[in-house]
Scaffold this active site. Sequence first.
Site, PDB file in Angstrom:
ATOM      1  CE  LYS A  16       0.665   1.151   4.400  1.00  0.00           C
ATOM      2  NZ  LYS A  16       1.592   2.537   4.843  1.00  0.00           N
ATOM      3  CB  VAL A 109      11.605  -5.988   4.963  1.00  0.00           C
ATOM      4  CG1 VAL A 109      11.321  -6.460   6.465  1.00  0.00           C
ATOM      5  CG2 VAL A 109      11.546  -7.456   4.115  1.00  0.00           C
ATOM      6  CB  ALA A 110      11.180  -2.335   8.087  1.00  0.00           C
ATOM      7  N   GLY A 111       9.546  -1.110   5.018  1.00  0.00           N
ATOM      8  CA  GLY A 111       9.688   0.113   3.883  1.00  0.00           C
ATOM      9  C   GLY A 111       8.597   0.920   3.847  1.00  0.00           C
ATOM     10  N   GLY A 112       7.514   0.640   5.004  1.00  0.00           N
ATOM     11  CA  GLY A 112       6.254   1.754   4.924  1.00  0.00           C
ATOM     12  C   GLY A 112       5.394   1.440   3.976  1.00  0.00           C
ATOM     13  CG  MET A 113       5.851   0.473   0.534  1.00  0.00           C
ATOM     14  SD  MET A 113       6.253   0.123  -1.187  1.00  0.00           S
ATOM     15  CE  MET A 113       4.912   0.671  -2.087  1.00  0.00           C
ATOM     16  N   GLY A 116       4.340  -6.810   6.185  1.00  0.00           N
ATOM     17  CA  GLY A 116       3.740  -7.808   7.019  1.00  0.00           C
ATOM     18  C   GLY A 116       2.382  -7.956   7.042  1.00  0.00           C
ATOM     19  CB  SER A 117      -0.335  -5.340   6.675  1.00  0.00           C
ATOM     20  OG  SER A 117       0.135  -4.549   7.859  1.00  0.00           O
ATOM     21  CG  ASP A 150      -1.165  -0.395   7.571  1.00  0.00           C
ATOM     22  OD1 ASP A 150      -2.002   0.742   8.207  1.00  0.00           O
ATOM     23  OD2 ASP A 150      -0.199  -0.217   7.574  1.00  0.00           O
TER      24      ASP A 150
HETATM   25  P1  ATP Z   1       4.185  -1.156   8.943  1.00  0.00           P
HETATM   26  O1  ATP Z   1       2.924  -1.990   8.390  1.00  0.00           O
HETATM   27  O2  ATP Z   1       4.111  -1.173  10.684  1.00  0.00           O
HETATM   28  O3  ATP Z   1       3.865   0.308   8.341  1.00  0.00           O
HETATM   29  P2  ATP Z   1       5.920  -1.775   7.336  1.00  0.00           P
HETATM   30  O4  ATP Z   1       5.294  -1.612   6.112  1.00  0.00           O
HETATM   31  O5  ATP Z   1       7.081  -0.354   7.102  1.00  0.00           O
HETATM   32  O6  ATP Z   1       5.214  -1.813   8.686  1.00  0.00           O
HETATM   33  P3  ATP Z   1       6.771  -4.339   7.256  1.00  0.00           P
HETATM   34  O7  ATP Z   1       7.311  -4.903   6.250  1.00  0.00           O
HETATM   35  O8  ATP Z   1       5.221  -4.636   7.573  1.00  0.00           O
HETATM   36  O9  ATP Z   1       6.952  -2.956   7.234  1.00  0.00           O
HETATM   37  O10 ATP Z   1       7.742  -4.941   8.393  1.00  0.00           O
HETATM   38  C1  ATP Z   1       7.891  -4.327   9.657  1.00  0.00           C
HETATM   39  C2  ATP Z   1       8.551  -5.275  10.751  1.00  0.00           C
HETATM   40  O11 ATP Z   1       7.616  -6.271  11.195  1.00  0.00           O
HETATM   41  C3  ATP Z   1       9.739  -5.963  10.081  1.00  0.00           C
HETATM   42  O12 ATP Z   1      11.001  -5.506  10.435  1.00  0.00           O
HETATM   43  C4  ATP Z   1       9.782  -7.312  10.864  1.00  0.00           C
HETATM   44  O13 ATP Z   1      10.538  -7.377  11.840  1.00  0.00           O
HETATM   45  C5  ATP Z   1       8.266  -7.482  11.346  1.00  0.00           C
HETATM   46  N1  ATP Z   1       7.610  -8.480  10.698  1.00  0.00           N
HETATM   47  C6  ATP Z   1       6.716  -9.437  11.069  1.00  0.00           C
HETATM   48  N2  ATP Z   1       6.045 -10.341  10.125  1.00  0.00           N
HETATM   49  C7  ATP Z   1       6.454  -9.829   8.985  1.00  0.00           C
HETATM   50  C8  ATP Z   1       6.347 -10.195   7.597  1.00  0.00           C
HETATM   51  N3  ATP Z   1       5.561 -11.272   7.303  1.00  0.00           N
HETATM   52  N4  ATP Z   1       6.963  -9.505   6.624  1.00  0.00           N
HETATM   53  C9  ATP Z   1       7.772  -8.342   6.912  1.00  0.00           C
HETATM   54  N5  ATP Z   1       7.919  -8.271   8.050  1.00  0.00           N
HETATM   55  C10 ATP Z   1       7.364  -8.695   9.438  1.00  0.00           C
END
Ligand code: ATP
Length: 319
Positions: A16, A109-113, A116-117, A150
């Site tokens: 997203k 990963v942890a890119g604000g997109m 994980g959600s 999210d």
């Molecule tokens: P947010 O949804 O909180 O904005 P984000 O999009 O920045 O997060 P995500 O890729 O969802 O980042 O990952 C945030 C952290 O969640 C990661 O650093 C990781 O430790 C943890 N995490 C748990 N499950 C997952 C997953 N399935 N994929 C990626 N990261 C995960």
Amino acid sequence: MLSVVPSPVVVRAPAKINLHLGVGDLRADGYHELETVFHAVSLTDEVRITPADTRTITVTGPSGAHDRALDSVPLDSTNLAWKAVDALRAHVGGDHGEVAVSIAKGIPVAGGMAGGSADAAAVLAGLVRLWRLDVGRDELSGIAAGLGSDVPFSLQGGTALGTGRGERLTRVLSRGTFHWVIAVAAGELSTPAVYRELDTLRAAERSEPIRRAGTSDDVLTALAAGDARLLADALVNDLQPAALSMRPTLRRTLRAGTEAGALAGIVSGSGPTCVFLCADADHAVRVAAELSGEGVARAVRTATGPVPGARVVDEQTGG
Ligand code: ATP
């Protein structure tokens, strides 16, 4: 004896972008009140769920190869995909057995997109199919909200207004397709840390005023008109000053995108991914090529939105 090979369910779930991210004050429960416009884009994770004797989670890059950027993704009960299995099982009861979950990550990963959600949403949608559950959309969305703010949007996809923590969704009218260039940054930004930084910046606001996004009306008008230029003028993210304060080099990335000719650039959610809106597909390819040459991002991709939320993929047809 005839042995039956369990057939996997494959689900694709989108990243997203927040076209508008207005962050209100900190609530008593530790969350901030949000007004946001979510937009699902064609950067996806593919999640394969297979019946198994014990629970496992594996994570690879999009082509199935290992990638060091994935090292921070947990493979245990703290992975959101794992939590999604537990949450659905607790909700529906019964003995459905265990699953092996393998995630091919296309979302940084942890890119604000919301990568994980996306995985959590994929698991919910996939298990409904695998376990042949009769769980309605609203019911599934309620389980999703318990997993993270999210996750309901990752299930729903498209374009939607999110309020509360972002989990209360209303679909919004969006005409046509928007074309994006995604600049994936090296390294990660922790979402809670970026919110804390925003609180700190706002507390010290008297020295340097921090802009607040206001309402999302301009974004909604641009979406309804399907007008990329109007949308470019309306993009706003209250978390951007906090992300830039924690990662000043992102200023260079944003500048490089607009110098490459993008209509506008913005930090995606809590960052550090930056996204650039373009006029059409050709324009996005040109901007992406130029941005790649600048060396301001770990990877540069093009994407379109809106796209659907987490969907079971027919492996024969790939769609
Ligand atoms: P947010 O949804 O909180 O904005 P984000 O999009 O920045 O997060 P995500 O890729 O969802 O980042 O990952 C945030 C952290 O969640 C990661 O650093 C990781 O430790 C943890 N995490 C748990 N499950 C997952 C997953 N399935 N994929 C990626 N990261 C995960």
